[in-house]
Design a protein around this motif. Sequence first.
Motif, short mmCIF file in Angstrom:
data_model
loop_
_atom_site.label_atom_id
_atom_site.label_comp_id
_atom_site.label_asym_id
_atom_site.label_seq_id
_atom_site.Cartn_x
_atom_site.Cartn_y
_atom_site.Cartn_z
N ASP A 32 0.82 -1.21 0.00
CA ASP A 32 0.00 0.00 0.00
C ASP A 32 0.85 1.26 0.00
N PHE A 33 2.01 1.22 0.64
CA PHE A 33 2.87 2.40 0.67
C PHE A 33 3.34 2.76 -0.73
N GLN A 62 1.88 1.97 -3.52
CA GLN A 62 0.71 2.44 -4.26
C GLN A 62 0.45 3.91 -4.00
N THR A 63 0.52 4.30 -2.72
CA THR A 63 0.26 5.70 -2.36
C THR A 63 1.35 6.61 -2.91
N ARG A 64 2.58 6.20 -2.79
CA ARG A 64 3.71 7.01 -3.23
C ARG A 64 3.65 7.24 -4.75
N HIS A 111 -5.99 4.57 0.26
CA HIS A 111 -4.64 5.09 0.03
C HIS A 111 -4.59 6.03 -1.18
N MET A 136 -5.61 9.20 0.31
CA MET A 136 -4.50 9.75 1.06
C MET A 136 -3.55 10.54 0.15
N LEU A 159 5.44 11.44 3.96
CA LEU A 159 4.55 10.29 3.74
C LEU A 159 5.05 9.07 4.51
N PHE A 185 2.42 7.46 7.08
CA PHE A 185 1.63 6.51 6.29
C PHE A 185 0.84 5.53 7.16
N TYR A 186 1.49 4.86 8.07
CA TYR A 186 0.84 3.80 8.83
C TYR A 186 -0.10 4.31 9.92
N LYS A 214 -2.65 6.21 9.14
CA LYS A 214 -3.95 6.21 8.45
C LYS A 214 -4.82 7.38 8.92
#
Length: 320
Positions: free
Chosen positions: A171-172, A174-176, A226, A229, A263, A267-268, A270
């Motif tokens: 997920d990190f 993906q967000t980045r 995400h 986010m 980020l 990130f974690y 949420k």
Amino acid sequence: MNDISHFQMARKALKKLYPSWLLFIDEVMDLIQPFWLGLKSKEQAHFIHLIGYGKRQKAKEIIIDLLEFLDWQSDSIFLLQNWDLQSPSSFVQVVDFQESYRVFPKVVVTDFFSEFLDLVNGEAATCSYLPQFKTFLKERKELQLFDESHPSSDGRGSLIISFLDFFGDQDFIQTRLLLKFLWNNPIEGFNQLRKTFVPEEMQRMIEKEYVKQEELIFFSKDRPFHAQMAFDLQAVTSVLAGKGSELLSIPVSISFNAMDYFLAYVFYKKLNYSKLLQAGFDFFLPVFSQYASMTRRVNLRPEKLELDFKGGWKFNLIMD
């Protein structure tokens, strides 16, 4: 020609089963409909590429149900990665597929294209079958990975649904990657992103005419946390830059590297937008204060200031 009422019932059934995936279901069913109605050319294979922001296993689950609702399960085959180290490689499986099927099944579902498209993009000199694979992507007729002494497989008239893994399962990442895309392509709203986002690797494939942009679908839930986010971080960046400008009495911008560092910090946790903004103030305001104390005895009058991060905080001064 198939019955359109059957198709519409399948669409409704799929939506009922996956209420968080309505946008994706409509998009994929819209691309499948002309194939279902027999309106697609029988002289070429047809592709639907799923840009895999959602998980690979979820894509498989939805597609299995889709094929069942359309009564296509007996006319379909899945060619998917098996992470067992003892399992055959993707190339071996495709070779076996070509030897076993002289004519493609009606539907082929695969996640092998990410690997093969990497080879095409990289122009892998050591890959003996790359020219044949390029020919198949261009002409969309016959798949021939060997020399002419081997029979080819006829793909004309078939539908190939491919899952393209550009984000991985983290997920990190993906967000980045989405934040980086939004940084260079300001977009308002996730629905617009779905229709706009094209990974850099796919952009090259489109330019080379191996892939058509209208065949791409962004595979994700309707409201992925995400992705939201990434949008929130984009908005927070503007507010933080404004606050920095107010504190330092100079126009301030914040680099992607700086927000990327932030980020990783939040990130974690949420956080929703308001808590993310507060975390941004707590994180960045002390950094802006450092600039004020560092330059108190130095006569610098830059026109603008960029806050950057490269192994540590950096203040890039833009002079007149």
